[in-house]
Motif scaffolding. Structure first.
Motif, PDB file in Angstrom:
ATOM      1  N   PHE A 177      -8.856  -1.902  -2.086  1.00 27.01           N
ATOM      2  CA  PHE A 177      -8.662  -0.731  -1.228  1.00 27.01           C
ATOM      3  C   PHE A 177      -7.453  -0.917  -0.314  1.00 27.01           C
ATOM      4  O   PHE A 177      -6.665   0.015  -0.110  1.00 27.01           O
ATOM      5  CB  PHE A 177      -9.919  -0.484  -0.401  1.00 27.01           C
ATOM      6  CG  PHE A 177      -9.837   0.721   0.489  1.00 27.01           C
ATOM      7  CD1 PHE A 177      -9.947   1.995  -0.036  1.00 27.01           C
ATOM      8  CD2 PHE A 177      -9.645   0.581   1.849  1.00 27.01           C
ATOM      9  CE1 PHE A 177      -9.868   3.114   0.781  1.00 27.01           C
ATOM     10  CE2 PHE A 177      -9.563   1.689   2.674  1.00 27.01           C
ATOM     11  CZ  PHE A 177      -9.679   2.960   2.140  1.00 27.01           C
ATOM     12  N   LYS A 232     -10.383   5.741  -3.994  1.00 21.53           N
ATOM     13  CA  LYS A 232     -10.140   4.298  -3.927  1.00 21.53           C
ATOM     14  C   LYS A 232     -11.210   3.586  -3.110  1.00 21.53           C
ATOM     15  O   LYS A 232     -11.541   2.426  -3.383  1.00 21.53           O
ATOM     16  CB  LYS A 232      -8.745   4.055  -3.355  1.00 21.53           C
ATOM     17  CG  LYS A 232      -7.635   4.593  -4.255  1.00 21.53           C
ATOM     18  CD  LYS A 232      -6.274   4.518  -3.616  1.00 21.53           C
ATOM     19  CE  LYS A 232      -6.070   5.605  -2.597  1.00 21.53           C
ATOM     20  NZ  LYS A 232      -4.661   5.661  -2.103  1.00 21.53           N
ATOM     21  N   ARG A 243      -0.822   5.518  -4.496  1.00 25.23           N
ATOM     22  CA  ARG A 243      -0.620   6.076  -3.153  1.00 25.23           C
ATOM     23  C   ARG A 243      -1.000   7.553  -3.111  1.00 25.23           C
ATOM     24  O   ARG A 243      -1.536   8.049  -2.119  1.00 25.23           O
ATOM     25  CB  ARG A 243       0.844   5.893  -2.744  1.00 25.23           C
ATOM     26  CG  ARG A 243       1.244   6.633  -1.466  1.00 25.23           C
ATOM     27  CD  ARG A 243       0.595   6.017  -0.240  1.00 25.23           C
ATOM     28  NE  ARG A 243       0.759   6.837   0.947  1.00 25.23           N
ATOM     29  CZ  ARG A 243       1.848   6.857   1.710  1.00 25.23           C
ATOM     30  NH1 ARG A 243       2.893   6.090   1.393  1.00 25.23           N
ATOM     31  NH2 ARG A 243       1.911   7.608   2.783  1.00 25.23           N
ATOM     32  N   HIS A 268      -6.515  10.318  -3.708  1.00 24.87           N
ATOM     33  CA  HIS A 268      -7.315  10.544  -2.508  1.00 24.87           C
ATOM     34  C   HIS A 268      -7.949   9.224  -2.058  1.00 24.87           C
ATOM     35  O   HIS A 268      -8.455   8.457  -2.886  1.00 24.87           O
ATOM     36  CB  HIS A 268      -8.408  11.576  -2.797  1.00 24.87           C
ATOM     37  CG  HIS A 268      -8.991  12.188  -1.566  1.00 24.87           C
ATOM     38  ND1 HIS A 268      -9.875  11.518  -0.741  1.00 24.87           N
ATOM     39  CD2 HIS A 268      -8.804  13.412  -1.004  1.00 24.87           C
ATOM     40  CE1 HIS A 268     -10.220  12.296   0.261  1.00 24.87           C
ATOM     41  NE2 HIS A 268      -9.591  13.450   0.135  1.00 24.87           N
ATOM     42  N   PRO A 269      -7.919   8.936  -0.754  1.00 27.53           N
ATOM     43  CA  PRO A 269      -8.522   7.677  -0.283  1.00 27.53           C
ATOM     44  C   PRO A 269      -9.995   7.526  -0.642  1.00 27.53           C
ATOM     45  O   PRO A 269     -10.477   6.401  -0.810  1.00 27.53           O
ATOM     46  CB  PRO A 269      -8.327   7.746   1.237  1.00 27.53           C
ATOM     47  CG  PRO A 269      -7.144   8.626   1.434  1.00 27.53           C
ATOM     48  CD  PRO A 269      -7.228   9.646   0.336  1.00 27.53           C
ATOM     49  N   ALA A 329       0.824  -1.211   0.000  1.00 26.14           N
ATOM     50  CA  ALA A 329       0.000   0.000   0.000  1.00 26.14           C
ATOM     51  C   ALA A 329       0.857   1.260   0.000  1.00 26.14           C
ATOM     52  O   ALA A 329       0.546   2.241  -0.684  1.00 26.14           O
ATOM     53  CB  ALA A 329      -0.935  -0.009   1.206  1.00 26.14           C
ATOM     54  N   THR A 354      -3.952  -0.446  -2.003  1.00 33.24           N
ATOM     55  CA  THR A 354      -3.646   0.861  -2.580  1.00 33.24           C
ATOM     56  C   THR A 354      -3.719   2.005  -1.578  1.00 33.24           C
ATOM     57  O   THR A 354      -3.330   3.125  -1.919  1.00 33.24           O
ATOM     58  CB  THR A 354      -4.619   1.170  -3.735  1.00 33.24           C
ATOM     59  OG1 THR A 354      -5.972   1.087  -3.265  1.00 33.24           O
ATOM     60  CG2 THR A 354      -4.430   0.181  -4.873  1.00 33.24           C
ATOM     61  N   THR A 355      -4.186   1.736  -0.353  1.00 33.33           N
ATOM     62  CA  THR A 355      -4.407   2.815   0.611  1.00 33.33           C
ATOM     63  C   THR A 355      -3.825   2.446   1.967  1.00 33.33           C
ATOM     64  O   THR A 355      -4.364   1.568   2.649  1.00 33.33           O
ATOM     65  CB  THR A 355      -5.913   3.102   0.763  1.00 33.33           C
ATOM     66  OG1 THR A 355      -6.506   3.226  -0.528  1.00 33.33           O
ATOM     67  CG2 THR A 355      -6.132   4.372   1.559  1.00 33.33           C
ATOM     68  N   ASP A 372      -2.956   6.921   5.847  1.00 34.48           N
ATOM     69  CA  ASP A 372      -3.576   7.945   5.004  1.00 34.48           C
ATOM     70  C   ASP A 372      -5.064   8.087   5.279  1.00 34.48           C
ATOM     71  O   ASP A 372      -5.654   9.126   4.967  1.00 34.48           O
ATOM     72  CB  ASP A 372      -3.381   7.601   3.522  1.00 34.48           C
ATOM     73  CG  ASP A 372      -1.951   7.807   3.064  1.00 34.48           C
ATOM     74  OD1 ASP A 372      -1.146   8.325   3.858  1.00 34.48           O
ATOM     75  OD2 ASP A 372      -1.638   7.433   1.918  1.00 34.48           O
ATOM     76  N   VAL A 373      -5.664   7.046   5.843  1.00 33.30           N
ATOM     77  CA  VAL A 373      -7.111   7.047   6.045  1.00 33.30           C
ATOM     78  C   VAL A 373      -7.491   7.615   7.407  1.00 33.30           C
ATOM     79  O   VAL A 373      -8.379   8.474   7.515  1.00 33.30           O
ATOM     80  CB  VAL A 373      -7.672   5.618   5.900  1.00 33.30           C
ATOM     81  CG1 VAL A 373      -9.173   5.598   6.160  1.00 33.30           C
ATOM     82  CG2 VAL A 373      -7.374   5.073   4.512  1.00 33.30           C
TER      83      VAL A 373
END
Length: 249
Positions: free
Chosen positions: A119, A21, A14, A17-18, A8, A122-123, A127-128
């Motif tokens: 998800f 995704k 990366r 924007h979360p 991720a 990639t995230t 970041d979330v």
């Protein structure tokens, strides 16, 4: 750090924007659950695999290593549908339409799992979580999640170090030694977890912790093209499934 977290952090997406995704990954998951399992499940799974292995840039080997765990749960959950317990046919008998129901469940759950993995691959969690405060989640809840996320990796690292030390001292040479090593591993990990938590609390207090963890959030803007492409993909999957269903395929 777990392999999926490494993937991720180094993902091609990366910088996106979360929310983009999340719309794509969880949209595919909801689509897999809501559409008829045939042909919806295979269509959603194929589309998700194409996105994962193509634009997202996830390697096939790494994807299989992560997918085989939820796939095992999917298979385990589908197997009980093959039999019925009690009834006129005996204590244990083949269930009417059991294979069909088991296959439907397997198609739905496996396709939905791939959407969640899209998800996750990639995230990064880092970041979330900070963005959840802007979404209305209380800051203390997010802070606890961030701290637990960090402590989890520290604990896994401690477990790996203790296991390597035990193996170097022939701690796995026999069954009795292995059981002693397991007991020692549990005790050492328990003590180290409390020690790491105390040191983390002291470090936060020394840096003026006032009840809120302030972290830098990488800037990211929503892409209308990405959102439109994700919505178009979901709409195409829904339309394709319904058309094939009407044609009796």
């Amino acid at each position: 750090m777990l392999p999926i977290d490494v993937a991720a952090h180094s993902s091609r997406w990366r910088g996106r924007h979360p929310l983009e995704k999340a719309l794509l990954g969880f949209g595919l998951t909801v689509t897999a659950v809501c559409l008829p399992p045939w042909p919806g499940g295979p269509l959603v799974a194929a589309a998700t695999l194409a996105v994962l292995l193509g634009p997202a840039g996830v390697s096939g080997r790494r994807l299989w290593r992560a997918f085989r765990v939820p796939l095992g749960f999917c298979v385990t959950g589908a197997l009980p549908l093959l039999v019925s317990v009690g009834g006129p046919d005996g204590l244990l008998a083949p269930a009417p339409d059991g294979p069909r129901h088991a296959l439907d469940l397997l198609l739905r759950t496996s396709a939905a799992s791939l959407g969640v993995l899209l998800f996750a691959f990639t995230t990064p969690v880092s970041d979330v979580l900070p963005r959840l405060v802007r979404a209305g989640v209380p800051a203390p809840v997010v802070d606890v999640a961030l701290v637990m996320y960090r402590i989890g990796f520290l604990l896994l690292d401690s477990l790996a170090q203790v296991r390597r030390a035990q193996a170097a001292r022939l701690g796995q040479a026999g069954r009795a030694a292995a059981w002693r090593s397991v007991a020692g591993l549990a005790a050492t990990s328990f003590v180290r977890a409390f020690d790491r938590a105390a040191r983390l609390q002291e470090g936060l207090a020394g840096r003026g912790y006032d009840g809120a963890l302030r972290v830098l959030v990488p800037p990211a803007r929503l892409s209308r093209r990405f959102l439109a492409a994700a919505a178009a993909l979901l709409a195409a999957l829904v339309a394709g499934t319904l058309v094939l269903k009407e044609l009796g395929l």
